[in-house]
Design a protein around this motif. Structure first.
Motif, PDB file in Angstrom:
ATOM      1  N   ARG A 262       0.927  -1.320  -0.147  1.00 39.60           N
ATOM      2  CA  ARG A 262       0.111   0.128  -0.085  1.00 39.60           C
ATOM      3  C   ARG A 262       0.662   1.255   0.026  1.00 39.60           C
ATOM      4  O   ARG A 262       0.177   2.392  -0.027  1.00 39.60           O
ATOM      5  CB  ARG A 262      -1.065   0.074   1.292  1.00 39.60           C
ATOM      6  N   TRP A 263       2.336   1.174  -0.022  1.00 40.07           N
ATOM      7  CA  TRP A 263       2.893   2.545   0.097  1.00 40.07           C
ATOM      8  C   TRP A 263       2.754   3.286  -0.808  1.00 40.07           C
ATOM      9  O   TRP A 263       2.945   4.631  -0.931  1.00 40.07           O
ATOM     10  CB  TRP A 263       4.489   2.127   0.228  1.00 40.07           C
ATOM     11  N   ASP A 264       2.179   3.043  -2.291  1.00 38.81           N
ATOM     12  CA  ASP A 264       2.179   3.842  -3.299  1.00 38.81           C
ATOM     13  C   ASP A 264       0.880   4.580  -3.674  1.00 38.81           C
ATOM     14  O   ASP A 264       0.622   5.397  -4.162  1.00 38.81           O
ATOM     15  CB  ASP A 264       2.475   3.049  -4.657  1.00 38.81           C
ATOM     16  N   GLU A 265      -0.196   4.266  -2.851  1.00 38.09           N
ATOM     17  CA  GLU A 265      -1.582   4.676  -2.778  1.00 38.09           C
ATOM     18  C   GLU A 265      -1.900   6.233  -2.657  1.00 38.09           C
ATOM     19  O   GLU A 265      -2.371   7.082  -3.795  1.00 38.09           O
ATOM     20  CB  GLU A 265      -2.541   3.854  -1.975  1.00 38.09           C
ATOM     21  N   PRO A 266      -1.261   6.900  -1.750  1.00 34.20           N
ATOM     22  CA  PRO A 266      -1.395   8.276  -1.546  1.00 34.20           C
ATOM     23  C   PRO A 266      -0.552   9.243  -2.738  1.00 34.20           C
ATOM     24  O   PRO A 266      -1.134  10.240  -3.208  1.00 34.20           O
ATOM     25  CB  PRO A 266      -0.910   8.599  -0.268  1.00 34.20           C
ATOM     26  N   GLY A 267       0.498   8.607  -3.076  1.00 32.21           N
ATOM     27  CA  GLY A 267       1.067   9.493  -4.170  1.00 32.21           C
ATOM     28  C   GLY A 267       0.541   9.161  -5.341  1.00 32.21           C
ATOM     29  O   GLY A 267       0.728   9.929  -6.436  1.00 32.21           O
ATOM     30  N   ASN A 268      -0.086   8.021  -5.604  1.00 27.24           N
ATOM     31  CA  ASN A 268      -0.903   8.019  -7.016  1.00 27.24           C
ATOM     32  C   ASN A 268      -1.884   8.945  -7.305  1.00 27.24           C
ATOM     33  O   ASN A 268      -2.175   9.458  -8.420  1.00 27.24           O
ATOM     34  CB  ASN A 268      -1.545   6.563  -7.099  1.00 27.24           C
ATOM     35  N   VAL A 269      -2.444   9.819  -6.288  1.00 26.19           N
ATOM     36  CA  VAL A 269      -3.366  10.673  -6.310  1.00 26.19           C
ATOM     37  C   VAL A 269      -2.494  12.143  -6.151  1.00 26.19           C
ATOM     38  O   VAL A 269      -2.973  13.003  -6.994  1.00 26.19           O
ATOM     39  CB  VAL A 269      -4.434  10.730  -5.282  1.00 26.19           C
ATOM     40  N   GLU A 270      -1.596  12.270  -5.439  1.00 24.89           N
ATOM     41  CA  GLU A 270      -1.009  13.594  -4.933  1.00 24.89           C
ATOM     42  C   GLU A 270      -0.110  13.892  -5.986  1.00 24.89           C
ATOM     43  O   GLU A 270      -0.110  15.192  -6.635  1.00 24.89           O
ATOM     44  CB  GLU A 270      -0.341  13.371  -3.636  1.00 24.89           C
ATOM     45  N   HIS A 271       0.588  12.856  -6.696  1.00 29.46           N
ATOM     46  CA  HIS A 271       1.715  13.425  -7.481  1.00 29.46           C
ATOM     47  C   HIS A 271       1.046  13.782  -8.960  1.00 29.46           C
ATOM     48  O   HIS A 271       1.297  15.028  -9.371  1.00 29.46           O
ATOM     49  CB  HIS A 271       2.578  12.086  -7.863  1.00 29.46           C
ATOM     50  N   PRO A 272       0.019  13.454  -9.302  1.00 34.87           N
ATOM     51  CA  PRO A 272      -0.669  13.922 -10.841  1.00 34.87           C
ATOM     52  C   PRO A 272      -1.395  15.299 -10.426  1.00 34.87           C
ATOM     53  O   PRO A 272      -1.570  16.132 -11.152  1.00 34.87           O
ATOM     54  CB  PRO A 272      -1.790  12.892 -11.045  1.00 34.87           C
ATOM     55  N   ALA A 273      -2.092  15.494  -9.138  1.00 40.06           N
ATOM     56  CA  ALA A 273      -2.662  16.742  -8.635  1.00 40.06           C
ATOM     57  C   ALA A 273      -1.622  17.760  -8.726  1.00 40.06           C
ATOM     58  O   ALA A 273      -2.070  18.946  -9.326  1.00 40.06           O
ATOM     59  CB  ALA A 273      -3.128  16.589  -7.312  1.00 40.06           C
ATOM     60  N   ILE A 274      -0.524  17.503  -8.238  1.00 40.75           N
ATOM     61  CA  ILE A 274       0.644  18.553  -8.283  1.00 40.75           C
ATOM     62  C   ILE A 274       0.916  19.041  -9.652  1.00 40.75           C
ATOM     63  O   ILE A 274       0.872  20.329 -10.137  1.00 40.75           O
ATOM     64  CB  ILE A 274       1.836  18.101  -7.673  1.00 40.75           C
ATOM     65  N   LEU A 275       1.144  18.123 -10.659  1.00 41.94           N
ATOM     66  CA  LEU A 275       1.458  18.532 -11.931  1.00 41.94           C
ATOM     67  C   LEU A 275       0.301  19.253 -12.906  1.00 41.94           C
ATOM     68  O   LEU A 275       0.527  19.766 -13.585  1.00 41.94           O
ATOM     69  CB  LEU A 275       1.592  17.031 -12.765  1.00 41.94           C
ATOM     70  N   GLU A 276      -0.908  18.732 -12.408  1.00 42.87           N
ATOM     71  CA  GLU A 276      -2.070  19.248 -13.040  1.00 42.87           C
ATOM     72  C   GLU A 276      -2.076  20.861 -12.828  1.00 42.87           C
ATOM     73  O   GLU A 276      -2.247  21.788 -13.653  1.00 42.87           O
ATOM     74  CB  GLU A 276      -3.299  18.629 -12.607  1.00 42.87           C
TER      75      GLU A 276
END
Length: 253
Positions: free
Chosen positions: A185-199
């Motif tokens: 589960r270590w990747d789950e939050p970043g899957n949402v946060e990283h694209p949001a930053i780039l958007e």
């Protein structure tokens, strides 16, 4: 009677013709093993044992360990041996507070020059992170993650870049240890946060980009501290977030 060689998993012998050339590669190999968790916090590092396993004399081992000590990755013991630095939640708290302040600053310095090439590169790193996460490839994910954050701060200047690299190197050690203990589960939050930053970056929304990045770093820091030092109450990270939020419109904070 000779002492047995202590074998440390992940260390491979160096094949260099000149012992004077071995300090750099030796330092790099030991550093990587510490950062990715193969050399766990508290591991005793015997110069003799390391020299035997790596096929080098004690002199380059001693110099490599000295360099690692300067970076805060190893600590000296009273018996003159070294050990991998233990987890220090106060240090992690301070490091992430500095990252929140400096990385958001560096990103605002980068936004105006975030051209089509940078956009394509950042999107490619997001794809690489998703693929690596699906394959449970921690090393591949970490490389893509580091490059993604570097792209977001690439126009900040050499001095600030050096500080960001040093802070990232110290914090990535804790992240990788967490990843190894939580492989599903270590990747789950970043899957949402990283694209949001780039958007937000692609939309040119400075305030949203700063808010997303700051909260991403805050969430990562608090998660790592909670898992490694549940009794520690963070001080620096909340203060850094207060300062970042004070500069944002209230609807963004």
């Amino acid at each position: 009677m000779p002492q047995p060689t202590v074998v440390i998993e992940g260390l491979v012998p160096l094949d260099l013709p000149d012992a004077r050339q071995s300090v750099g590669p030796l330092h790099a190999q030991l550093r990587e093993c510490i950062l990715d968790g193969r050399l766990a916090p508290g591991t005793v590092l015997s110069q003799v044992a390391l020299g035997r396993q790596l096929g080098v004399s004690r002199t380059p081992v001693r110099e490599a360990l000295r360099m690692l000590q300067e970076e805060g990755l190893v600590e000296a013991e009273p018996n003159q041996r070294m050990r991998v630095a233990c987890i220090d939640p106060a240090e992690l708290d301070a490091d992430y507070a500095m990252r929140i302040m400096l990385e958001t600053l560096a990103m605002t310095m980068t936004l105006d020059g975030f051209d089509a090439q940078a956009r394509r590169a950042a999107k490619a790193q997001l794809t690489a992170m998703r693929r690596a996460a699906r394959a449970r490839d921690i090393e591949g994910w970490s490389a893509a993650h580091g490059e993604y954050h570097r792209l977001l701060t690439a126009r900040a200047g050499a001095a600030l870049q050096r500080q960001l690299r040093a802070l990232s190197d110290r914090s990535v050690r804790y992240i990788r240890i967490t990843q190894r203990f939580d492989p599903t589960r270590w990747d789950e939050p970043g899957n949402v946060e990283h694209p949001a930053i780039l958007e937000a970056v692609l939309l040119g929304d400075r305030d949203a980009a700063v808010s997303c990045l700051a909260h991403h770093l805050e969430r990562t820091a608090l998660r790592v501290m909670r898992e490694h030092a549940p009794d520690y109450s963070p001080i620096a990270v909340p203060k850094a977030m207060d300062l970042v939020n004070a500069g944002l419109p209230t609807w963004k904070a």
